[in-house]
Design a protein around this motif. Sequence first.
Motif, PDB file in Angstrom:
ATOM      1  N   UNK A 191       0.814  -1.222   0.000  1.00 60.94           N
ATOM      2  CA  UNK A 191       0.000   0.000   0.000  1.00 60.94           C
ATOM      3  C   UNK A 191       0.845   1.270   0.000  1.00 60.94           C
ATOM      4  N   UNK A 192       2.046   1.202   0.590  1.00 62.19           N
ATOM      5  CA  UNK A 192       2.937   2.363   0.561  1.00 62.19           C
ATOM      6  C   UNK A 192       3.236   2.790  -0.872  1.00 62.19           C
ATOM      7  N   UNK A 193       3.487   1.799  -1.719  1.00 61.36           N
ATOM      8  CA  UNK A 193       3.820   2.116  -3.109  1.00 61.36           C
ATOM      9  C   UNK A 193       2.625   2.743  -3.814  1.00 61.36           C
ATOM     10  N   UNK A 194       1.425   2.308  -3.454  1.00 61.69           N
ATOM     11  CA  UNK A 194       0.231   2.890  -4.075  1.00 61.69           C
ATOM     12  C   UNK A 194       0.065   4.334  -3.609  1.00 61.69           C
ATOM     13  N   UNK A 195       0.322   4.567  -2.324  1.00 61.31           N
ATOM     14  CA  UNK A 195       0.256   5.939  -1.819  1.00 61.31           C
ATOM     15  C   UNK A 195       1.318   6.793  -2.494  1.00 61.31           C
ATOM     16  N   UNK A 196       2.482   6.203  -2.710  1.00 62.32           N
ATOM     17  CA  UNK A 196       3.556   6.914  -3.412  1.00 62.32           C
ATOM     18  C   UNK A 196       3.103   7.301  -4.823  1.00 62.32           C
ATOM     19  N   UNK A 197       2.445   6.377  -5.496  1.00 61.49           N
ATOM     20  CA  UNK A 197       1.939   6.677  -6.843  1.00 61.49           C
ATOM     21  C   UNK A 197       0.906   7.788  -6.798  1.00 61.49           C
ATOM     22  N   UNK A 198       0.059   7.764  -5.769  1.00 59.03           N
ATOM     23  CA  UNK A 198      -0.946   8.823  -5.614  1.00 59.03           C
ATOM     24  C   UNK A 198      -0.259  10.174  -5.408  1.00 59.03           C
ATOM     25  N   UNK A 199       0.826  10.163  -4.610  1.00 59.70           N
ATOM     26  CA  UNK A 199       1.551  11.409  -4.386  1.00 59.70           C
ATOM     27  C   UNK A 199       2.221  11.888  -5.670  1.00 59.70           C
ATOM     28  N   UNK A 200       2.678  10.940  -6.502  1.00 58.01           N
ATOM     29  CA  UNK A 200       3.244  11.318  -7.798  1.00 58.01           C
ATOM     30  C   UNK A 200       2.194  11.991  -8.674  1.00 58.01           C
ATOM     31  N   UNK A 201       0.989  11.423  -8.661  1.00 57.76           N
ATOM     32  CA  UNK A 201      -0.110  12.011  -9.449  1.00 57.76           C
ATOM     33  C   UNK A 201      -0.410  13.413  -8.944  1.00 57.76           C
ATOM     34  N   UNK A 202      -0.435  13.574  -7.615  1.00 56.45           N
ATOM     35  CA  UNK A 202      -0.705  14.903  -7.051  1.00 56.45           C
ATOM     36  C   UNK A 202       0.359  15.893  -7.494  1.00 56.45           C
ATOM     37  N   UNK A 203       1.608  15.425  -7.505  1.00 54.82           N
ATOM     38  CA  UNK A 203       2.698  16.293  -7.928  1.00 54.82           C
ATOM     39  C   UNK A 203       2.522  16.685  -9.390  1.00 54.82           C
ATOM     40  N   UNK A 204       2.075  15.716 -10.183  1.00 58.50           N
ATOM     41  CA  UNK A 204       1.845  15.972 -11.597  1.00 58.50           C
ATOM     42  C   UNK A 204       0.741  17.015 -11.789  1.00 58.50           C
ATOM     43  N   UNK A 205      -0.314  16.891 -10.989  1.00 60.75           N
ATOM     44  CA  UNK A 205      -1.427  17.838 -11.119  1.00 60.75           C
ATOM     45  C   UNK A 205      -0.977  19.234 -10.718  1.00 60.75           C
ATOM     46  N   UNK A 206      -0.180  19.313  -9.651  1.00 63.99           N
ATOM     47  CA  UNK A 206       0.240  20.633  -9.166  1.00 63.99           C
ATOM     48  C   UNK A 206       1.113  21.355 -10.178  1.00 63.99           C
ATOM     49  N   UNK A 207       1.752  20.612 -11.069  1.00 67.46           N
ATOM     50  CA  UNK A 207       2.668  21.236 -12.017  1.00 67.46           C
ATOM     51  C   UNK A 207       2.058  21.431 -13.390  1.00 67.46           C
TER      52      UNK A 207
END
Lengths: 209, 194
Positions: free
Chosen positions: B136-152
């Motif tokens: 699940x950590x890796x899935x949360x990491x992927x979610x954080x990557x998506x958030x980073x992508x959206x912010x940029x």
Amino acid sequence: MAGTPVNTARKNERTLNFWERMYLPEVFKGLGYSFRKMIREPMYTFQYPEEQWYPPDSYRGRPVLVEEEGKPRCVSCNLCARACPPMAISMQSKEMEGPKEREPEWFEINMLRCIYCGFCEEVCPEEAIVMSKEYDLTFQNRDEAIFGMERLLVPKERLADRLDFLHTRQNPQFGNETWDYQRSNNRHSLKDSAFLAGLAREMDSQESH
Amino acid sequence: MGQELPLQEGFLTTRVDAVVNWARSNSLMPMPMGLACCAIEMMAFAAPKYDVARFGSEAMRFSPRQADLMIVAGWVSYKMAHTIRRVWDQMADPKWCISMGACASSGGMHRCYGVVQGCDNFLPVDIYIPGCPPRPEAVIHALMDIQEKIRNQYSVEHDGIFGRNMPNVAANRPTIVTPDGENVISPVELYTQR
């Protein structure tokens, strides 16, 4: 008639008192119970980006190559590539001078294919590929998921936990009679260099005749 | 590019972008496309232990109209691929996709006739997660990557030009070289040749 309310009260049912009939105080009572639990109970949630789980030695994370004295321990025998169920491993061998004779020229693991099963580690006769404790990986595209030698090689000091675990727990399952991994056995050569040198000298002398 | 865009990168658009991106990135609603065992790990990702409500995406929406993040979890058979693509097309537009696990990302160990070798064959995947299944950590990491992508990203400018004036980028298709090594033929020609 449908829709007509029916009095379903049982015989000994308690009647609500005035505050209970006011409805809202009971709602706040329930909410108060919830908030009290929130404050007093210890936190159950794992605060992931701040705290990270540290796996035990038996954990199978991503596979890595053991680096020994700046070189991979791998002798490029292709057993791991053969055993790999999703066929994630590929390599190209090259010949070397010295007792090791073979080394991978390039070694690639497609991390998106890898299923972390540990068959490569189990089948490796040199303990050259082991499972690490890294589990938290994400990729933006498929190309960056193909790990080459530069990302796979890890010094053996950093893999001491896993190597010790293999020595104590995993290897004896095959029985020491059939196969016992020993570091001293690991330097082997099919070529008898002294014999080959003698053969070359003999051939030279025959040509000169 | 030399193309006239209706909304240029100015103070107003960037400030609105910042607000819109903040709102979008912190309220992602995942569409759980749970197809196999990865879906169990995806439940753990939403469950109290790895509480994804901390990232604002605890609301799993089983209706594609209400979701904006598709998590493809599990192996994709050819039969299911049509349905997944249909669900993806039904999702409202600012949408992202996570390919979770080895099977969804590349077929994994299912190298067989019935399984699509990677759901990026028919979906625009943003983040790939390796593992079988990933923690699940890796899935949360992927979610954080998506958030980073959206912010940029430039939401306002993108929305302003979307569908009307998007720059026409040629698809990057593989080229096939003839055996003599001189002529390059496109795959279209290859399949239309007799």
